[in-house]
Scaffold this motif. Sequence first.
Motif, PDB file in Angstrom:
ATOM      1  N   PRO A   1      -0.104  11.938  -8.797  1.00  0.00           N
ATOM      2  CA  PRO A   1      -0.855  10.711  -8.498  1.00  0.00           C
ATOM      3  C   PRO A   1      -0.513   9.585  -9.480  1.00  0.00           C
ATOM      4  O   PRO A   1      -0.195   9.834 -10.636  1.00  0.00           O
ATOM      5  CB  PRO A   1      -2.309  11.144  -8.694  1.00  0.00           C
ATOM      6  N   HIS A   2      -0.619   8.377  -8.994  1.00  0.00           N
ATOM      7  CA  HIS A   2      -0.204   7.225  -9.798  1.00  0.00           C
ATOM      8  C   HIS A   2      -1.058   6.022  -9.408  1.00  0.00           C
ATOM      9  O   HIS A   2      -1.758   6.038  -8.385  1.00  0.00           O
ATOM     10  CB  HIS A   2       1.265   6.922  -9.533  1.00  0.00           C
ATOM     11  N   GLN A   3      -0.952   4.979 -10.222  1.00  0.00           N
ATOM     12  CA  GLN A   3      -1.819   3.813 -10.014  1.00  0.00           C
ATOM     13  C   GLN A   3      -1.528   3.040  -8.729  1.00  0.00           C
ATOM     14  O   GLN A   3      -2.415   2.455  -8.149  1.00  0.00           O
ATOM     15  CB  GLN A   3      -1.675   2.868 -11.198  1.00  0.00           C
ATOM     16  N   GLY A   4      -0.276   3.045  -8.323  1.00  0.00           N
ATOM     17  CA  GLY A   4       0.090   2.234  -7.145  1.00  0.00           C
ATOM     18  C   GLY A   4      -0.188   2.943  -5.821  1.00  0.00           C
ATOM     19  O   GLY A   4       0.220   2.466  -4.764  1.00  0.00           O
ATOM     20  N   ALA A   5      -0.902   4.093  -5.871  1.00  0.00           N
ATOM     21  CA  ALA A   5      -1.073   4.897  -4.655  1.00  0.00           C
ATOM     22  C   ALA A   5      -1.701   4.088  -3.514  1.00  0.00           C
ATOM     23  O   ALA A   5      -1.266   4.173  -2.368  1.00  0.00           O
ATOM     24  CB  ALA A   5      -1.915   6.127  -4.970  1.00  0.00           C
ATOM     25  N   HIS A   6      -2.704   3.270  -3.867  1.00  0.00           N
ATOM     26  CA  HIS A   6      -3.395   2.501  -2.826  1.00  0.00           C
ATOM     27  C   HIS A   6      -2.453   1.539  -2.119  1.00  0.00           C
ATOM     28  O   HIS A   6      -2.429   1.454  -0.893  1.00  0.00           O
ATOM     29  CB  HIS A   6      -4.538   1.687  -3.449  1.00  0.00           C
TER      30      HIS A   6
ATOM     31  N   ALA B   1      13.769   6.985  -3.377  1.00  0.00           N
ATOM     32  CA  ALA B   1      13.864   7.380  -4.797  1.00  0.00           C
ATOM     33  C   ALA B   1      12.461   7.459  -5.397  1.00  0.00           C
ATOM     34  O   ALA B   1      12.132   8.392  -6.135  1.00  0.00           O
ATOM     35  CB  ALA B   1      14.713   6.358  -5.558  1.00  0.00           C
ATOM     36  N   LEU B   2      11.628   6.472  -5.046  1.00  0.00           N
ATOM     37  CA  LEU B   2      10.253   6.457  -5.554  1.00  0.00           C
ATOM     38  C   LEU B   2       9.500   7.702  -5.074  1.00  0.00           C
ATOM     39  O   LEU B   2       8.798   8.356  -5.852  1.00  0.00           O
ATOM     40  CB  LEU B   2       9.535   5.188  -5.077  1.00  0.00           C
TER      41      LEU B   2
ATOM     42  N   ARG C   1      -1.269   1.559   1.728  1.00  0.00           N
ATOM     43  CA  ARG C   1      -1.513   0.404   2.607  1.00  0.00           C
ATOM     44  C   ARG C   1      -0.213  -0.020   3.290  1.00  0.00           C
ATOM     45  O   ARG C   1      -0.195  -0.331   4.494  1.00  0.00           O
ATOM     46  CB  ARG C   1      -2.088  -0.745   1.769  1.00  0.00           C
ATOM     47  N   LEU C   2       0.879  -0.009   2.490  1.00  0.00           N
ATOM     48  CA  LEU C   2       2.188  -0.351   3.078  1.00  0.00           C
ATOM     49  C   LEU C   2       2.535   0.593   4.212  1.00  0.00           C
ATOM     50  O   LEU C   2       2.987   0.160   5.280  1.00  0.00           O
ATOM     51  CB  LEU C   2       3.273  -0.218   2.008  1.00  0.00           C
ATOM     52  N   ASP C   3       2.297   1.869   3.987  1.00  0.00           N
ATOM     53  CA  ASP C   3       2.646   2.862   5.017  1.00  0.00           C
ATOM     54  C   ASP C   3       1.789   2.670   6.270  1.00  0.00           C
ATOM     55  O   ASP C   3       2.280   2.771   7.387  1.00  0.00           O
ATOM     56  CB  ASP C   3       2.482   4.288   4.460  1.00  0.00           C
TER      57      ASP C   3
END
Length: 314
Positions: free
Chosen positions: A251-256, A241-242, A260-262
């Motif tokens: 683009p968004h603030q949580g991109a980093h 969904a995200l 990293r999670l990926d």
Amino acid sequence: MLEALWEKRVLLVSGKGGVGKTTLAAALAVAAARAGRTVLLAELSPEEDGPSPLAALVGARDVGPRVTRVRPGLNFVRLSAAEGHRHFLEKALPARWLAEAALRTRALRRFLEAGPALREMGLMYQMLTLLRHTRPDGRYAHPLTVVDLPATGHALALAALPQRVLALMPGGPIGRDVREGLDFLQDPVRTAVVLTSLPEPLPVSESLHVASELRRLELPLSVAVLNRMPEDPFTVESRAALNRLLAVHGPHQGAHALARLDRAHAASVRLRRELRAPLLTLPELSVTGPALAEALAETFAPRREDALWQEALP
Ligand SMILES: Nc1ncnc2c1ncn2[C@@H]1O[C@H](COP(=O)(O)OP(=O)(O)OP(=O)(O)O)[C@@H](O)[C@H]1O
Ligand SMILES: [Mg+2]
């Protein structure tokens, strides 16, 4: 998976620089002691003087070549080439005082400390002496030893060393002992190499390289540990969904954090696929120092009280 580790005589915690070897070695030893084992936590450091990060993690006050007790079931030692040299001189010379006297001569000391091979041989000899050591009742004084190895190059040199020494002196008491040390390290029943890595592409590539070196040296890689795995708050559905939202909003603030999670997931998949060894994942925690080692130990083994408590349930 960890139960199998507790059955070994030696755990060699290896990996590239900064991946968490010292933290993991401390945590493994704390967990083993909590599970009721008697464990010797051994530091094998390129420098034998100065402060010991490993000792600090478990609260060992005495840092030296003699085994000291840290808490019930947990002992600490900093392996020392000089101590190993003393042991093998004691073996080679007819009397102990001769060995002590020989070591006091500066020329011999310089000789023993000069060649890296002789230094590593001293370290290995001390380790072997500790592993062989028995109590009056015949049981091993150190049934389980966890060794915190320095960054990989040195550790592999140590493992390659017996082969070099054996080529030089195949017979005699020292040759025989080195053979015994090598047999010990290569025996998957007694030894387990714990390969530590981080969930990022480069460390994973490096770990796969280390794994192939371990195979070449016939050292038993028993488990790989992916340390500092970031917490993933998403379910498959919420992440999908995200992703749909991000596709629309850009683009968004949580991109980093997401990237990293990926990368961490990809790292875990790659290690699992290519390593051919069980993989244990440890979380990234926000504490440091002794609290970190204790908290990671908590993730390994149930406390003895918990086990008793569970047993007491109907
Ligand atoms: N699971 C974790 N969560 C958070 N921080 C961690 C974790 N594991 C290790 N660290 C931190 O990472 C840093 C490096 O850890 P550590 O010293 O154990 O690595 P190392 O592999 O022994 O390094 P070196 O190769 O220099 O000996 C330390 O600051 C430690 O506190
Ligand atoms: Mg370290």
